[in-house]
Scaffold this active site. Structure first.
Site, short mmCIF file in Angstrom:
data_model
loop_
_atom_site.label_atom_id
_atom_site.label_comp_id
_atom_site.label_asym_id
_atom_site.label_seq_id
_atom_site.Cartn_x
_atom_site.Cartn_y
_atom_site.Cartn_z
N GLY A 23 0.84 -1.19 0.00
CA GLY A 23 0.00 0.00 0.00
C GLY A 23 0.88 1.24 0.00
N CYS A 24 0.47 2.26 0.70
CA CYS A 24 1.19 3.53 0.74
C CYS A 24 2.65 3.33 1.12
CB CYS A 24 0.52 4.45 1.75
SG CYS A 24 1.46 5.96 2.08
N PHE A 25 3.55 3.73 0.22
CA PHE A 25 4.97 3.51 0.52
C PHE A 25 5.48 4.36 1.66
CE2 PHE A 25 5.99 5.75 -3.84
CZ PHE A 25 5.53 6.97 -3.38
N CYS A 27 4.06 4.65 4.50
CA CYS A 27 3.80 3.85 5.70
C CYS A 27 4.75 2.66 5.78
CB CYS A 27 2.36 3.36 5.71
SG CYS A 27 1.15 4.71 5.80
N TYR A 170 -2.50 11.59 7.87
CA TYR A 170 -2.83 10.67 6.77
C TYR A 170 -3.00 9.25 7.30
CZ TYR A 170 -1.99 7.14 3.34
OH TYR A 170 -2.10 5.98 2.61
#
EC number: 1.8.4.11
Length: 195
Positions: A23-25, A27, A170
């Site tokens: 997912g979100c890099f 994180c 976020y």
């Protein structure tokens, strides 16, 4: 004074590389920055056909690339198998549509292996997780052969460290930690020092 041929006798630390899409890099990078034995993390793109992808191209969803993190680690301090255990417990490996609030192809999970040894270790880890009964749904995270890894734009690197307020907001509003904790319970984020 150095040894023969002017070389020093100091041992050079071993390094290996793992590449995970979770997912979100931002994180994934932040999570692995806190793992003992991890030397460096780089956010980037991998898995697609588009050369030199940009964030705009990848997030549009037609490049085939996933957001991923290249993790350089010291195998004498943390094994690849341990990194896999940490990876599984920091994502939802049962979600084939993205991760948490981030939906679409570029946010899917994947393990990109760089050798036959990594492939075997990843397959064994996935099989053990699937057989463990810890998750009620099937593990859908694919194990793929690593292709060229493209580092993301500079403003994406070390995002959590450089923009801590925006990053925290976020991560909270995306529901990542709540989702991981709901799925994994007290095993969530195991191996990550700050969690």
């Amino acid at each position: 004074m150095g040894g023969a041929f002017g070389l020093t006798t100091q041992a050079v630390a071993a390094e290996d590389t793992a590449i995970f899409a979770g997912g979100c890099f931002w994180c994934v990078e932040s999570d692995f920055d806190h793992v003992p034995g991890v030397l460096k993390t780089t956010s980037g793109y991998i898995g697609g056909e588009t050369p030199n992808p940009t964030y705009e191209i990848v997030s549009a969803g037609s490049s085939g690339h996933l957001e991923a993190v290249e993790i350089v680690f010291d195998p004498d301090k943390v094994s690849y198998a341990k990194l896999l255990d940490i990876f599984w417990r920091s994502v939802d490996p049962t979600d084939d549509g993205g991760q948490f609030c981030d939906r679409g192809e570029s946010y899917k999970t994947a393990i990109f292996v760089t050798s036959d040894t990594q492939k075997s270790t990843a397959e064994n880890s996935k099989a053990a997780l699937s057989a463990s009964g810890l998750l009620s749904d099937p593990v859908v995270t694919p194990i793929r052969t690593a292709t060229k890894f493209y580092p993301a734009e500079d403003y994406h690197q070390n995002y959590a460290e450089i923009n801590p307020i925006r990053y925290s907001f976020y991560r909270l509003t995306c529901g990542r930690d709540a989702g991981v904790e709901a799925l994994w319970g007290d095993q969530a984020h195991s191996g990550i020092m700050d969690h």
